[in-house]
Design an enzyme around this catalytic site. Structure first.
Site, mmCIF file in Angstrom:
data_model
loop_
_atom_site.group_PDB
_atom_site.id
_atom_site.type_symbol
_atom_site.label_atom_id
_atom_site.label_comp_id
_atom_site.label_asym_id
_atom_site.label_seq_id
_atom_site.Cartn_x
_atom_site.Cartn_y
_atom_site.Cartn_z
ATOM 1 N N CYS A 215 36.925 48.410 45.376
ATOM 2 C CA CYS A 215 36.010 48.329 45.123
ATOM 3 C C CYS A 215 34.862 49.041 46.635
ATOM 4 O O CYS A 215 34.162 50.020 46.097
ATOM 5 C CB CYS A 215 35.048 46.949 44.585
ATOM 6 S SG CYS A 215 35.365 45.339 45.788
ATOM 7 N N HIS B 43 27.678 47.137 46.457
ATOM 8 C CA HIS B 43 28.433 47.034 47.488
ATOM 9 C C HIS B 43 27.358 48.290 48.964
ATOM 10 O O HIS B 43 28.059 48.910 48.018
ATOM 11 C CB HIS B 43 29.962 47.012 47.981
ATOM 12 C CG HIS B 43 31.094 46.408 47.525
ATOM 13 N ND1 HIS B 43 30.212 44.395 46.997
ATOM 14 C CD2 HIS B 43 32.029 46.427 47.044
ATOM 15 C CE1 HIS B 43 31.429 43.701 46.496
ATOM 16 N NE2 HIS B 43 32.368 44.519 46.743
HETATM 17 N N1 LIG Z 1 36.149 40.214 40.336
HETATM 18 C C1 LIG Z 1 35.627 41.624 41.174
HETATM 19 O O1 LIG Z 1 34.722 42.433 40.923
HETATM 20 C C2 LIG Z 1 37.253 42.821 40.876
HETATM 21 C C3 LIG Z 1 37.153 43.654 41.892
HETATM 22 C C4 LIG Z 1 38.204 44.181 42.138
HETATM 23 C C5 LIG Z 1 39.886 43.805 41.596
HETATM 24 N N2 LIG Z 1 39.394 42.633 41.536
HETATM 25 C C6 LIG Z 1 40.888 41.539 40.828
HETATM 26 O O2 LIG Z 1 40.749 41.657 39.327
HETATM 27 C C7 LIG Z 1 41.576 40.692 38.839
HETATM 28 C C8 LIG Z 1 40.834 39.963 37.895
HETATM 29 O O3 LIG Z 1 39.546 38.906 38.604
HETATM 30 P P1 LIG Z 1 38.477 38.978 37.759
HETATM 31 O O4 LIG Z 1 38.211 38.082 38.996
HETATM 32 O O5 LIG Z 1 38.715 39.202 36.831
HETATM 33 O O6 LIG Z 1 39.214 36.484 37.963
HETATM 34 P P2 LIG Z 1 38.987 35.642 36.683
HETATM 35 O O7 LIG Z 1 37.846 35.661 36.062
HETATM 36 O O8 LIG Z 1 40.098 34.606 37.755
HETATM 37 O O9 LIG Z 1 40.299 35.961 35.445
HETATM 38 C C9 LIG Z 1 41.189 35.586 35.994
HETATM 39 C C10 LIG Z 1 42.459 36.285 33.893
HETATM 40 O O10 LIG Z 1 43.885 36.246 34.571
HETATM 41 C C11 LIG Z 1 44.222 35.694 33.072
HETATM 42 N N3 LIG Z 1 44.829 34.705 33.948
HETATM 43 C C12 LIG Z 1 44.723 33.916 35.222
HETATM 44 N N4 LIG Z 1 45.508 33.229 35.922
HETATM 45 C C13 LIG Z 1 46.858 33.825 34.443
HETATM 46 C C14 LIG Z 1 47.970 33.479 34.749
HETATM 47 N N5 LIG Z 1 49.174 32.474 35.399
HETATM 48 N N6 LIG Z 1 48.653 34.039 33.919
HETATM 49 C C15 LIG Z 1 48.173 35.378 32.646
HETATM 50 N N7 LIG Z 1 46.701 35.265 33.031
HETATM 51 C C16 LIG Z 1 45.753 34.270 33.616
HETATM 52 C C17 LIG Z 1 42.609 34.578 33.119
HETATM 53 O O11 LIG Z 1 42.647 33.906 32.118
HETATM 54 P P3 LIG Z 1 41.571 32.110 31.321
HETATM 55 O O12 LIG Z 1 40.407 32.998 31.854
HETATM 56 O O13 LIG Z 1 42.963 32.101 29.953
HETATM 57 O O14 LIG Z 1 42.299 31.752 32.471
HETATM 58 C C18 LIG Z 1 41.448 35.214 33.398
HETATM 59 O O15 LIG Z 1 41.482 36.398 31.609
HETATM 60 C C19 LIG Z 1 41.830 39.596 40.259
HETATM 61 O O16 LIG Z 1 43.525 40.420 40.846
HETATM 62 C C20 LIG Z 1 41.529 40.339 41.277
HETATM 63 O O17 LIG Z 1 41.720 40.057 42.829
HETATM 64 C C21 LIG Z 1 38.377 41.534 40.744
#
Ligand SMILES: NC(=O)c1ccc[n+]([C@@H]2O[C@H](COP(=O)([O-])OP(=O)(O)OC[C@H]3O[C@@H](n4cnc5c(N)ncnc54)[C@H](OP(=O)(O)O)[C@@H]3O)[C@@H](O)[C@H]2O)c1
Length: 361
Positions: A158, A251
């Site tokens: 991002c 950002h």
């Molecule tokens: N937030 C941002 O703006 C952003 C930007 C770029 C990239 N990212 C990347 O995108 C990804 C998701 O980010 P997020 O902020 O959306 O994270 P998040 O809110 O913590 O969501 C994580 C998701 O992954 C699932 N999950 C967690 N542990 C798991 C496991 N062991 N097995 C299977 N599923 C699992 C969770 O399911 P449950 O709900 O069942 O726990 C949830 O659906 C990350 O890799 C992050 O680095 C995020």
């Protein structure tokens, strides 16, 4: 019967997963038919699995509330229900690589928001306006995976989206040295102010892994396909500091640039305003009509005024002025969870459909 392609969201209960679900409501080409998450959520109705965790400022779409969440790790079962998946799971990098490859090998294209595959040499990392031709590397990846239609494509980090588009628009002036400082919103860490009250009135001068991504990923975007892999460009060199600031979404980047062929301000502004890419030419559903806006006012771009420009898919640039050490400096702004995350991945999927890489199974 719906002619839309069936999309699954891996990690659909998370912050980015929710953004996918919100942005795909009423999408003309794609319909969310399947949501998968961790075993903690599997087996529950989507609304129940989310509980109090819905973080979007629009209501949860009715169409997803009753979808029974599946377990991401049950790859064959999930893959059998969809034409392709978006990936936004939060697992270790190795686990994400393995699970995305496993979906690809079931002949299910994966469009990923994750960083795990960004440096896999035959995986395209694409901002559709900047390097749509990198999708051509998919044919080499399919050969490696032994697939007919399954592959992984990713979008970049991002943080780079507030300056890489402007530097691309200025390519003919040959930028060769770039210094950037990013001011990054807390939603980039998957947080709101309720989750992270310590961020109110605070600045944290560290975001793990972000500076390396901000310096290196643009070079891969500007790279070329050689012998079946993407070879990153070598120039411009970029050095970057990334700072977390008390902003929910958006950002900002403060950027200094040296050019081999120093342009005038009028030339720079004209190149930004006239910059168009394949998404604009093809009128892809999520493409901003105007990709980059240049704002003349001294106090723009501002997060509160400009973050939602073109529904969060456009880039805002302002404060272009000559510098005493570098040639030019400017401020850029992009929406980190729309253009920088789910929206950018949806635009990639639209491009892939238009290019014939994603179709009904
Ligand atoms: N937030 C941002 O703006 C952003 C930007 C770029 C990239 N990212 C990347 O995108 C990804 C998701 O980010 P997020 O902020 O959306 O994270 P998040 O809110 O913590 O969501 C994580 C998701 O992954 C699932 N999950 C967690 N542990 C798991 C496991 N062991 N097995 C299977 N599923 C699992 C969770 O399911 P449950 O709900 O069942 O726990 C949830 O659906 C990350 O890799 C992050 O680095 C995020």
């Amino acid at each position: 019967m719906s002619q839309k392609l069936k999309a699954g969201i891996l990690g659909g209960t998370g912050m980015v997963g929710q953004r996918f679900i919100a942005l795909l409501e009423n999408h003309p080409w794609f319909e969310v038919t399947t949501v998968a998450a961790s075993p903690r959520s599997a087996g529950k109705r989507y609304e129940d699995a989310i509980g109090g965790r819905w973080k979007m400022d629009t209501p949860m779409p009715e169409a997803v509330k009753d979808i029974v969440v599946m377990n991401v790790n049950e790859v064959e079962a999930v893959a059998s229900k969809v034409d392709f998946v978006f990936s936004a799971v939060d697992m270790s990098k190795d686990e994400i690589k393995a699970i995305e490859d496993a979906y690809a090998k079931t002949e299910t294209p994966v469009v990923s928001n994750n960083s795990a595959h960004r440096w896999t040499p035959d995986v395209p990392m694409v901002i559709p306006e900047l390097n749509p031709e990198h999708m051509e590397v998919i044919k080499f990846q399919k050969k490696r995976l032994g697939t007919e239609r399954g592959f992984v494509a990713v979008k970049p980090n991002c943080s780079i989206q507030a300056y890489a588009p402007a530097l691309t628009a200025w390519k003919e002036f040959e930028p060769y040295e770039v210094v950037a400082t990013t001011y990054q919103a807390i939603s980039g860490a998957g947080k709101t102010f309720q989750d992270w009250p310590e961020m109110e009135g605070n600045i944290i001068p560290y975001i793990g892994g972000e500076e390396e991504k901000s310096e290196k990923e643009p070079l891969r975007i500007w790279g070329e396909i050689e012998d079946g892999v993407i070879v990153p460009a070598e120039s411009p060199v970029i050095t970057c500091q990334c700072v977390r600031v008390p902003v929910l979404n958006g950002h900002t980047a403060a950027v200094f640039v040296k050019f081999r062929k120093k342009p005038t301000k009028e030339q720079l502004v004209e190149k930004l305003r006239s910059f168009k890419g394949v998404p604009q030419e093809l009128h892809l559903p999520s493409a901003p009509g105007q990709f980059i806006q240049y704002l003349e006012e001294d106090d723009r771009p501002q997060v509160t005024e400009d973050v939602n420009y073109e529904n969060g898919m456009g880039i805002s640039v302002g404060r272009l002025r000559e510098d005493t050490v570098y040639d030019w400096k400017f401020i850029g702004l992009s929406h980190n969870t729309v253009r920088g995350a789910a929206g950018g991945a949806i635009l990639c999927a639209e491009l892939l459909k238009a290019q014939g890489y994603i179709s009904a199974k």
